[in-house]
Motif scaffolding. Structure first.
Motif, PDB file in Angstrom:
ATOM      1  N   GLY A  12       0.810  -1.199   0.000  1.00  0.00           N
ATOM      2  CA  GLY A  12       0.000   0.000   0.000  1.00  0.00           C
ATOM      3  C   GLY A  12       0.848   1.254   0.000  1.00  0.00           C
ATOM      4  O   GLY A  12       2.043   1.226  -0.298  1.00  0.00           O
ATOM      5  N   ASP A  17      -2.486   5.431   3.818  1.00  0.00           N
ATOM      6  CA  ASP A  17      -3.693   4.630   3.632  1.00  0.00           C
ATOM      7  C   ASP A  17      -4.616   4.706   4.836  1.00  0.00           C
ATOM      8  O   ASP A  17      -5.834   4.497   4.709  1.00  0.00           O
ATOM      9  CB  ASP A  17      -3.325   3.161   3.371  1.00  0.00           C
ATOM     10  N   ARG A  20      -6.838   7.646   4.287  1.00  0.00           N
ATOM     11  CA  ARG A  20      -7.790   7.413   3.197  1.00  0.00           C
ATOM     12  C   ARG A  20      -8.842   6.380   3.573  1.00  0.00           C
ATOM     13  O   ARG A  20      -9.930   6.352   2.985  1.00  0.00           O
ATOM     14  CB  ARG A  20      -7.039   6.932   1.957  1.00  0.00           C
ATOM     15  N   SER A  21      -8.516   5.513   4.525  1.00  0.00           N
ATOM     16  CA  SER A  21      -9.424   4.413   4.882  1.00  0.00           C
ATOM     17  C   SER A  21      -9.963   4.590   6.295  1.00  0.00           C
ATOM     18  O   SER A  21     -10.052   3.637   7.070  1.00  0.00           O
ATOM     19  CB  SER A  21      -8.693   3.069   4.752  1.00  0.00           C
ATOM     20  N   ARG A  22     -10.316   5.802   6.643  1.00  0.00           N
ATOM     21  CA  ARG A  22     -10.779   6.081   8.008  1.00  0.00           C
ATOM     22  C   ARG A  22     -12.022   5.267   8.358  1.00  0.00           C
ATOM     23  O   ARG A  22     -12.183   4.820   9.493  1.00  0.00           O
ATOM     24  CB  ARG A  22     -11.077   7.577   8.160  1.00  0.00           C
ATOM     25  N   LEU A  24     -12.867   2.275   7.208  1.00  0.00           N
ATOM     26  CA  LEU A  24     -12.457   0.892   7.480  1.00  0.00           C
ATOM     27  C   LEU A  24     -11.803   0.781   8.852  1.00  0.00           C
ATOM     28  O   LEU A  24     -12.000  -0.207   9.569  1.00  0.00           O
ATOM     29  CB  LEU A  24     -11.478   0.415   6.404  1.00  0.00           C
ATOM     30  N   LEU A  25     -11.010   1.790   9.215  1.00  0.00           N
ATOM     31  CA  LEU A  25     -10.375   1.780  10.536  1.00  0.00           C
ATOM     32  C   LEU A  25     -11.441   1.776  11.625  1.00  0.00           C
ATOM     33  O   LEU A  25     -11.334   1.035  12.614  1.00  0.00           O
ATOM     34  CB  LEU A  25      -9.468   3.001  10.681  1.00  0.00           C
ATOM     35  N   LEU A 118      -6.915  -5.083   1.726  1.00  0.00           N
ATOM     36  CA  LEU A 118      -7.160  -3.776   2.320  1.00  0.00           C
ATOM     37  C   LEU A 118      -5.858  -3.360   2.984  1.00  0.00           C
ATOM     38  O   LEU A 118      -4.996  -4.207   3.250  1.00  0.00           O
ATOM     39  CB  LEU A 118      -8.307  -3.807   3.329  1.00  0.00           C
ATOM     40  N   PRO A 119      -5.655  -2.088   3.190  1.00  0.00           N
ATOM     41  CA  PRO A 119      -4.372  -1.647   3.733  1.00  0.00           C
ATOM     42  C   PRO A 119      -4.004  -2.385   5.011  1.00  0.00           C
ATOM     43  O   PRO A 119      -4.746  -2.393   5.988  1.00  0.00           O
ATOM     44  CB  PRO A 119      -4.606  -0.151   4.003  1.00  0.00           C
ATOM     45  N   LEU A 122      -3.879  -0.949   8.675  1.00  0.00           N
ATOM     46  CA  LEU A 122      -5.099  -0.734   9.437  1.00  0.00           C
ATOM     47  C   LEU A 122      -5.177  -1.637  10.662  1.00  0.00           C
ATOM     48  O   LEU A 122      -5.726  -1.241  11.700  1.00  0.00           O
ATOM     49  CB  LEU A 122      -6.327  -0.977   8.552  1.00  0.00           C
TER      50      LEU A 122
END
Length: 290
Positions: A12, A17, A20-22, A24-25, A118-119, A122
């Motif tokens: 990634g 990431d 950008r993937s808040r 998902l976190l 996915l990253p 995370l």
């Protein structure tokens, strides 16, 4: 036809990431909390019970039996030792939980990692955030106890505590990324982390005064001792929460604000950078190794 540069599969953009993937976190943090307390009667109340039991054991063993608490019979002890002890415990508990869970996060989520991309960052980051959720009720209890003991902190003291928390968070995240990645390839990393966590409480002035270290080791070795970012973080919490509940005669480590906080921030940031570099280098084969 695309002429963009080829990218290694499974890698990634690093910590970018996370931003950008808040969403998902947030989902991962929620999942970890639900899984951890599934079937539990007390649930999140364990965030109060565990540090409470730990505090009572240490207070009785060290404050009462070994005489670290100031009293009429022991005037050389620490005043308000209960506040001193708990202010260190809440921070060291955050660090040990964050690092311990982050170092196991990739292996623990191996099934999900092998199914979808996915990253990967995370997972250890979610572990740190979960530890932060558990940290909040503990710090609330600490503040209430301090208020009952006449706590009137200055803005500088509160800023120092914030800096101490940032120092420990950066360190835990960096080490979590480092050992989380290495643990995929060498499961011995878990045992190494367990040893580090066992040492962490005793390698910083959580249970004892920094003055005892300086008097026993001398200035040169004391300065080496101060290079531990956890030590500086704990000292900032003592400075912010414990010191204002005393008569102000207790000293803080020399140059804590002017030298050691910037040094600890630099060391923790360097550890975070190292952890990120190692993580990015190894993450490309996580799915295959798991």
């Amino acid at each position: 036809m695309s002429t963009g540069a080829l990218e290694t599969p499974g890698r990634g953009a690093g910590l970018a990431d996370i931003f950008r993937s808040r969403f998902l976190l947030k989902l991962l943090v929620s999942k970890e909390l639900k899984v951890r307390y599934r079937g539990s009667v007390l649930g999140l109340l364990w965030s109060y019970v565990k540090p409470g039991v730990q505090f009572v054991v240490f207070y009785i063993a060290l404050g009462v039996f070994l005489g670290l608490e100031e009293s009429d019979r022991n005037p050389d002890g620490l005043p308000n030792y209960a506040i001193y002890l708990f202010s260190g415990i809440v921070l060291i508990n955050f660090f040990t939980e964050a690092l311990g869970n982050a170092s196991r996060s990739i292996v623990g989520n191996g099934g999900l990692i092998k199914k979808i991309y996915l990253p990967r960052q995370l997972f250890p980051m979610a572990s740190v955030w979960v530890s932060g959720v558990h940290f909040v009720p503990q710090i609330v209890i600490l503040v209430v106890a301090c208020l009952f003991n006449g706590w009137r902190p200055s803005l500088l003291q509160l800023a120092a505590a914030a800096a101490g928390f940032i120092i420990v968070t950066l360190l835990a995240t960096g080490l979590g990324l480092l050992f989380g990645a290495v643990n995929v390839y060498f499961r011995d990393a878990e045992n190494l982390v367990d040893m580090l966590l066992m040492i962490a409480t005793w390698a910083s002035p959580v249970l004892y005064s920094w003055i005892m270290v300086r008097d026993k080791l001398g200035e040169t070795y004391f300065n080496i001792y101060q290079l531990n970012p956890i030590t500086v973080g704990v000292e900032t919490f003592h400075y912010a929460f414990w010191l204002p509940t005393t008569d102000g005669a207790e000293a803080i480590p020399p140059h804590l604000l002017s030298v050691w906080i910037p040094v600890a921030l630099a060391i923790s940031a360097a550890v975070l950078l190292l952890g990120q570099l190692v993580f990015r280098r190894l993450e490309g084969r996580f799915a295959q190794e798991l």
